[in-house]
Design an enzyme around this catalytic site. Structure first.
Site: not given
Ligand code: ARG
Length: 454
Positions: A155, A282, A289
């Site tokens: 979970h 960043k 992705e």
């Protein structure tokens, strides 16, 4: 005039030519088309269906056409519709009437079924080696991290301590299943459709077994209608590719999480990350992705193929020409993802200390505290309740179980003794799980050794 133009009184509309033609995308099967035609021609000659010397000239000229295509000397035209007719047209241009004998006892319907099979079979070899390369990278990474303790999750909540080796070897298993699916696919698809003709076979005494042997097939199809209308092998291949993408996508998702500031379990190499055009700080996990994102188009191909096929009456229908772009795109996508994904894995830094700190929080050894009590005689359900209370106490007092004093332990159960501390150290928790399939270092090491020597 078109190769099939005999019964027509006018030429096709230019827009129809464009619409109908598949040469834009099926030209990539030129090698397989030529290989298939050479085997067919050889057989025609051997059977005396066409003169032996004609067969020889056809085989030789097809070889020259192949060389010219590879040298970039051949231009295909949409006028000749598809790769099959383009090559046949070139053959006829070069050797005239002899070339016109090649298509004896054959239809484009069994020809395209054959080319599809040959093409995917060739590609499956490349896919196989790419999957094996990725597995090698995983295996090396696992070997280096047999003792790297990290939290295991259910979970997405911390559950029990495992090792990084154990975690990523789960992906090794997934890719092993992909490889086994591929091998299984090959067994089922590897029978020759040529000889099925348009749908009803042919009256010529073709030697199908001979052609099958020439082209490395294990046998021949048993029903000519099925031979030309079967595209199961393309759907199955798309499913194999889809499953590979499911695995890559799940793996990607974890890498995206792990490389986030919140987790910090791994640091991606600069060569496998990208920056932002506005935010100077960043560093984004674009490779992972994109691998996650591209899974959608591969599943889309599978859906497209199934939908294309589901309503088709037997046997061949032109709808089937749509099989190619779907499977080619799926294949290209997977082949693009696998090596770059492997490169990202091979170069990423594993932040062992951060993983360990992660495993120390979140009460990942709570099950082991309960198991300790069970070993001292308490029924598991009672032990579970005792440890539940301990967790609540720790949360209230901002402590972890390992840091409780002996007196604190005794408050919860008289069964606790000094040996509790080693019993619930993360190393013990991991290494006592020696059960086959478990994370213990010696167990995992044996698994890795086994795979290395396979
Ligand atoms: N280009 C066609 C395909 O990809 C080849 C088969 C054409 N057969 C036909 N009867 N029109 O499916």
């Amino acid at each position: 005039m078109k190769l099939w133009g005999g019964r027509f009184s006018k030429s096709t509309d230019a827009a129809v030519d464009d619409f109908n033609s598949s040469i834009r995308f099926d030209s990539r099967m030129y090698k397989q088309d030529i290989r298939g035609s050479q085997a067919h021609a050889k057989m025609l000659g051997k059977q005396g269906i066409i003169p032996e010397k004609d067969a020889e000239l056809i085989v030789k000229t097809l070889g020259e056409i192949l060389a010219d295509i590879e040298a970039g000397k051949v231009e295909f035209t949409i006028d000749a519709e598809d790769i099959h007719m383009n090559i046949e047209t070139i053959l006829i241009e070069r050797i005239g009437d002899v070339g016109k004998r090649l298509h004896t006892g054959r239809s484009r319907n069994d020809q395209v079924a054959l080319d599809n099979k040959l093409y995917l079979r060739d590609e499956s070899e490349e896919l196989k080696s790419m999957l094996e390369d990725l597995q090698k990278i995983i295996l090396e990474l696992a070997e280096e991290n047999l003792e790297t303790i990290m939290p295991g999750y259910t979970h997405l909540q911390k559950a029990q301590p495992i090792t990084f080796a154990h975690h990523i070897m789960a992906y090794y298993e997934m890719f092993s299943r992909d490889l086994s699916r591929l091998a299984d696919w090959r067994k089922r698809m590897n029978i020759l459709p040529l000889g099925s003709g348009a749908l009803a076979g042919t009256t010529y005494p073709l030697d199908r077994a001979f052609v099958a042997e020439q082209l490395d097939f294990d046998g021949i199809t048993r029903n000519s209608i099925d031979g030309v209308s079967d595209r199961d092998f393309i759907c199955e291949f798309a499913f194999v590719l889809s499953m590979v993408m499911v695995h890559l996508s799940r793996f990607s998702e974890e890498i995206i999480l792990w490389s986030s500031n919140e987790f910090g379990f791994v640091t991606l190499d600069d060569a496998y990350s990208t920056g932002s055009s506005i935010m100077p700080q960043k560093k984004n996990p674009d490779v992972a992705e994109l691998a996650r994102g591209k899974s959608g188009r591969v599943f889309g191909s599978l859906m497209g193929l199934l939908t294309m096929l589901k309503g088709l009456p037997l046997a061949y229908n032109k709808d089937m020409q749509e099989d190619k772009e779907q499977i080619f795109d799926a294949l290209d996508t997977v082949k693009m993802c696998l090596p770059v994904f492997g490169g990202m894995l091979a170069t990423m830094k594993i932040n062992k200390d951060v993983m360990l700190i992660g495993a120390k929080g979140g009460f990942t050894n709570a099950t082991d505290v309960a198991d300790y009590l069970v070993k001292k005689g308490l029924p598991f359900r009672d032990a579970h309740a005792v440890v539940g209370k301990m967790v609540a106490y720790c949360l209230d007092t901002n402590k972890v179980i390992d840091s409780l004093s002996m007196d604190e332990f005794k408050v919860f159960s008289e069964l606790f003794d000094e040996d509790i501390y080693t019993a619930i150290s993360l190393e013990t928790c991991v290494n006592l799980r020696k059960i086959p399939g478990g994370p213990a270092m010696e167990t995992m090491k044996a698994v890795i050794e086994g795979y290395k020597n396979k």
